[in-house]
Design a protein around this motif. Structure first.
Motif, PDB file in Angstrom:
ATOM      1  N   ASN A  45       0.440  -0.964   0.097  1.00  0.00           N
ATOM      2  CA  ASN A  45      -0.561  -0.259   0.495  1.00  0.00           C
ATOM      3  C   ASN A  45       0.618   1.616   0.078  1.00  0.00           C
ATOM      4  OD1 ASN A  45      -2.423   0.849  -0.340  1.00  0.00           O
ATOM      5  ND2 ASN A  45      -1.769   1.847   2.602  1.00  0.00           N
ATOM      6  N   GLU A  46       1.824   1.265   0.703  1.00  0.00           N
ATOM      7  CA  GLU A  46       3.209   2.456   0.829  1.00  0.00           C
ATOM      8  C   GLU A  46       3.855   2.579  -1.114  1.00  0.00           C
ATOM      9  OE1 GLU A  46       6.829   3.876   2.636  1.00  0.00           O
ATOM     10  OE2 GLU A  46       5.870   1.774   3.688  1.00  0.00           O
ATOM     11  N   GLU A  47       3.628   1.576  -1.070  1.00  0.00           N
ATOM     12  CA  GLU A  47       4.018   1.022  -2.627  1.00  0.00           C
ATOM     13  C   GLU A  47       3.158   2.138  -3.647  1.00  0.00           C
ATOM     14  OE1 GLU A  47       7.201   1.365  -3.898  1.00  0.00           O
ATOM     15  OE2 GLU A  47       7.508   1.007  -2.054  1.00  0.00           O
ATOM     16  N   LYS A  48       1.970   1.807  -3.505  1.00  0.00           N
ATOM     17  CA  LYS A  48       0.774   2.404  -4.476  1.00  0.00           C
ATOM     18  C   LYS A  48       0.412   3.868  -4.350  1.00  0.00           C
ATOM     19  CE  LYS A  48      -1.262  -2.401  -5.517  1.00  0.00           C
ATOM     20  NZ  LYS A  48      -2.639  -3.530  -5.006  1.00  0.00           N
ATOM     21  N   ASN A  49       1.007   4.033  -3.105  1.00  0.00           N
ATOM     22  CA  ASN A  49       0.625   5.304  -2.383  1.00  0.00           C
ATOM     23  C   ASN A  49       1.377   6.304  -2.619  1.00  0.00           C
ATOM     24  OD1 ASN A  49      -1.761   5.771  -0.657  1.00  0.00           O
ATOM     25  ND2 ASN A  49      -0.896   4.689   1.175  1.00  0.00           N
ATOM     26  N   LYS A  50       2.803   6.263  -2.813  1.00  0.00           N
ATOM     27  CA  LYS A  50       3.605   6.954  -4.249  1.00  0.00           C
ATOM     28  C   LYS A  50       3.297   7.071  -5.346  1.00  0.00           C
ATOM     29  CE  LYS A  50       7.301   5.377   0.026  1.00  0.00           C
ATOM     30  NZ  LYS A  50       8.810   4.743  -1.124  1.00  0.00           N
ATOM     31  N   VAL A  51       2.425   5.976  -6.077  1.00  0.00           N
ATOM     32  CA  VAL A  51       2.719   5.774  -7.392  1.00  0.00           C
ATOM     33  C   VAL A  51       1.383   6.892  -7.561  1.00  0.00           C
ATOM     34  CG1 VAL A  51       1.623   5.048  -9.443  1.00  0.00           C
ATOM     35  CG2 VAL A  51       3.273   3.801  -8.100  1.00  0.00           C
ATOM     36  N   LEU A  52       0.520   7.347  -6.628  1.00  0.00           N
ATOM     37  CA  LEU A  52      -0.785   7.987  -6.887  1.00  0.00           C
ATOM     38  C   LEU A  52      -0.142   8.921  -6.443  1.00  0.00           C
ATOM     39  CD1 LEU A  52      -3.248   6.504  -5.043  1.00  0.00           C
ATOM     40  CD2 LEU A  52      -3.553   6.406  -7.634  1.00  0.00           C
ATOM     41  N   ASP A  53       0.342   9.971  -5.724  1.00  0.00           N
ATOM     42  CA  ASP A  53       1.265  11.403  -5.170  1.00  0.00           C
ATOM     43  C   ASP A  53       1.707  11.590  -5.694  1.00  0.00           C
ATOM     44  OD1 ASP A  53       0.019  10.759  -2.283  1.00  0.00           O
ATOM     45  OD2 ASP A  53       2.256   9.669  -1.545  1.00  0.00           O
ATOM     46  N   SER A  54       2.248  10.855  -6.744  1.00  0.00           N
ATOM     47  CA  SER A  54       3.297  11.269  -8.256  1.00  0.00           C
ATOM     48  C   SER A  54       2.104  11.497  -9.438  1.00  0.00           C
ATOM     49  CB  SER A  54       4.643   9.665  -8.808  1.00  0.00           C
ATOM     50  OG  SER A  54       3.233   9.235  -9.243  1.00  0.00           O
ATOM     51  N   TYR A  55       1.673  10.540  -9.069  1.00  0.00           N
ATOM     52  CA  TYR A  55       0.091  11.329 -10.345  1.00  0.00           C
ATOM     53  C   TYR A  55      -0.307  12.610  -9.693  1.00  0.00           C
ATOM     54  CZ  TYR A  55       0.093   6.475 -12.277  1.00  0.00           C
ATOM     55  OH  TYR A  55       0.518   5.295 -12.810  1.00  0.00           O
ATOM     56  N   HIS A  56      -0.714  12.900  -8.578  1.00  0.00           N
ATOM     57  CA  HIS A  56      -1.354  13.874  -8.176  1.00  0.00           C
ATOM     58  C   HIS A  56      -0.624  14.626  -8.276  1.00  0.00           C
ATOM     59  CE1 HIS A  56      -2.205  16.116  -4.057  1.00  0.00           C
ATOM     60  NE2 HIS A  56      -3.668  16.989  -5.204  1.00  0.00           N
ATOM     61  N   VAL A  57       0.973  15.147  -8.140  1.00  0.00           N
ATOM     62  CA  VAL A  57       1.727  16.016  -8.145  1.00  0.00           C
ATOM     63  C   VAL A  57       1.543  16.355 -10.138  1.00  0.00           C
ATOM     64  CG1 VAL A  57       4.000  16.267  -8.900  1.00  0.00           C
ATOM     65  CG2 VAL A  57       3.196  15.951  -6.967  1.00  0.00           C
ATOM     66  N   ARG A 298      -6.040  25.972  -3.693  1.00  0.00           N
ATOM     67  CA  ARG A 298      -4.860  25.664  -4.956  1.00  0.00           C
ATOM     68  C   ARG A 298      -4.586  24.095  -5.356  1.00  0.00           C
ATOM     69  NH1 ARG A 298      -4.502  30.411  -6.384  1.00  0.00           N
ATOM     70  NH2 ARG A 298      -4.178  32.394  -4.796  1.00  0.00           N
ATOM     71  N   GLU A 299      -4.072  23.442  -4.920  1.00  0.00           N
ATOM     72  CA  GLU A 299      -4.480  22.105  -5.292  1.00  0.00           C
ATOM     73  C   GLU A 299      -5.348  21.466  -5.874  1.00  0.00           C
ATOM     74  OE1 GLU A 299      -2.382  19.698  -2.265  1.00  0.00           O
ATOM     75  OE2 GLU A 299      -0.933  21.402  -1.986  1.00  0.00           O
ATOM     76  N   ILE A 300      -5.319  20.702  -6.970  1.00  0.00           N
ATOM     77  CA  ILE A 300      -6.184  19.832  -7.572  1.00  0.00           C
ATOM     78  C   ILE A 300      -6.316  19.088  -6.546  1.00  0.00           C
ATOM     79  CG2 ILE A 300      -6.583  17.880  -9.008  1.00  0.00           C
ATOM     80  CD1 ILE A 300      -6.518  20.913  -9.973  1.00  0.00           C
ATOM     81  N   PRO A 301      -7.595  18.266  -6.408  1.00  0.00           N
ATOM     82  CA  PRO A 301      -6.953  17.162  -4.526  1.00  0.00           C
ATOM     83  C   PRO A 301      -7.572  15.952  -5.601  1.00  0.00           C
ATOM     84  CG  PRO A 301      -9.428  17.829  -5.712  1.00  0.00           C
ATOM     85  CD  PRO A 301      -8.969  19.091  -6.448  1.00  0.00           C
ATOM     86  N   LYS A 302      -6.942  15.161  -4.407  1.00  0.00           N
ATOM     87  CA  LYS A 302      -7.068  13.544  -4.919  1.00  0.00           C
ATOM     88  C   LYS A 302      -8.460  12.868  -5.047  1.00  0.00           C
ATOM     89  CE  LYS A 302      -2.642  12.607  -2.280  1.00  0.00           C
ATOM     90  NZ  LYS A 302      -2.118  11.636  -1.321  1.00  0.00           N
ATOM     91  N   ALA A 303      -8.894  13.033  -4.185  1.00  0.00           N
ATOM     92  CA  ALA A 303     -10.492  12.539  -5.364  1.00  0.00           C
ATOM     93  C   ALA A 303     -11.358  13.616  -5.496  1.00  0.00           C
ATOM     94  CB  ALA A 303     -11.223  12.175  -3.956  1.00  0.00           C
ATOM     95  N   ILE A 304     -12.029  13.466  -6.528  1.00  0.00           N
ATOM     96  CA  ILE A 304     -13.524  14.553  -7.574  1.00  0.00           C
ATOM     97  C   ILE A 304     -14.306  14.418  -7.226  1.00  0.00           C
ATOM     98  CG2 ILE A 304     -10.740  15.753  -8.474  1.00  0.00           C
ATOM     99  CD1 ILE A 304     -11.816  14.434 -11.203  1.00  0.00           C
TER     100      ILE A 304
END
Length: 337
Positions: A45-57, A298-304
């Motif tokens: 899950n930690e690895e997947k969160n890193k991927v999701l965080d990169s998509y968020h950026v 000012r940031e795009i949220p992770k869930a829209i």
């Protein structure tokens, strides 16, 4: 005293003891196995969160720092929305009515100088007195401009199984299709005489319940509103504080928490660019948006969230032609002002 050896000998001959001993050993092994699996899942899950965080950026970079233009369906819907918003602005200017962009529309104006890239509706706010005047005159403006496809109705919800009227919605509806091509929500706000209400959520929800019950009893709206104003200590005259109207989307059980806001941070209104046009917004947009979305607005949220309008419209044959005709119709009405 019975020696330990004797106790062990007696226990080892006990069926009940042996049964629980085996259960304990079996469960211990199962718990150890489960703990290992949980640890592995946490790492995964930690690895997947890193991927999701990169998509968020990446999404923040694309949507906040690049000019991304929508394709025909969404562009035509958004163009129609701008023309409807211009019509509202023109009507308000004619009758000296104040309004401001609200919620996602204001957020889009500040963060994107226009629509939130995937948005397909508009939000506008008015103080109660202007809101009441707007309702009275807007229908006549629709008739004067022959805008038969533009509707202004109260949004309906249910309270305890029965319908209640809430804020007003302006929608463009083609006579051949039972779906709005574009919608604009107009929310009322009220001045409040004090900001010192320790149990604001409870007081507001009790007032909302009484408001809806009176609404269902078909009581004249002026009386319904008068009762609500007494319960909440509200005023039509300017006060130092204001809050969202009882019919809106703020409450402990709605999308946004009810909050008392500072009037001096709202007025005097200013203007901001929205899709190449200027519309009214709160004086302190940072304060206003922070009170709705928090400091990270000012940031795009992770869930829209979206309104799913486009996914329904694209199923209509020749929808782009219909939308383009609607845009031209609204442009013609705006040219009359």
């Amino acid at each position: 005293m019975v020696s330990r050896k004797i106790k062990d000998k007696i226990l080892n001959k006990s069926d009940m003891y042996n049964f629980y001993k085996e259960e304990y050993e079996s469960n211990s092994d199962a718990l150890a196995d489960l703990a290992g699996r949980i640890s592995a899942l946490e790492a995964e899950n930690e690895e997947k969160n890193k991927v999701l965080d990169s998509y968020h950026v990446l999404l923040n970079t694309l949507f906040c720092y690049y000019d991304i233009t929508p394709k025909s369906y969404l562009k035509n819907v958004q163009d129609l929305g701008v023309e409807i918003l211009k019509f509202v602005d023109n009507v308000c200017a004619r009758y000296d009515i104040d309004y401001w962009l609200d919620y996602g529309t204001l957020l889009g104006a500040v963060r994107h100088e226009g629509y939130i890239p995937w948005d397909d509706d508009l939000d506008v706010a008015m103080m109660r007195e202007d809101y009441s005047r707007f309702i009275k005159i807007f229908t006549s403006e629709l008739k004067e401009n022959n805008l038969t496809n533009l509707k202004c109705d109260f949004q309906q919800s249910k309270f305890k199984g029965k319908p209640v009227l809430r804020w007003i919605q302006i929608t463009y509806r083609h006579p051949d299709h039972n779906i709005s091509f574009m919608g604009t929500d107009i929310f009322p706000y009220d001045y409040i005489k004090t900001n010192e209400i320790s149990n604001l959520d409870d007081v507001f929800m009790k007032s909302r319940e009484e408001f809806y019950l009176a609404n269902q009893e078909k009581m004249p709206f002026s009386q319904v509103l008068e009762r609500y104003c007494e319960n909440m200590n509200l005023s039509l005259e300017r006060q130092d504080f204001y809050l969202s109207g009882v019919e809106g989307v703020r409450s402990p059980k709605d999308f946004y928490r009810i909050k008392i806001l500072e009037t001096d941070r709202l007025f005097p209104l200013k203007t901001l660019n929205f899709n190449d046009y200027s519309f009214k917004v709160p004086r302190d947009t940072d304060y206003y948006l922070s009170m709705i979305y928090g400091d990270t607005y000012r940031e795009i949220p992770k869930a829209i969230r979206d309104h799913s309008r486009i996914s329904k419209l694209i199923k209509i044959e020749n929808i782009n032609d219909l939308l383009e005709d609607a845009v031209l119709e609204m442009k013609s009405a705006n040219d009359n002002f």
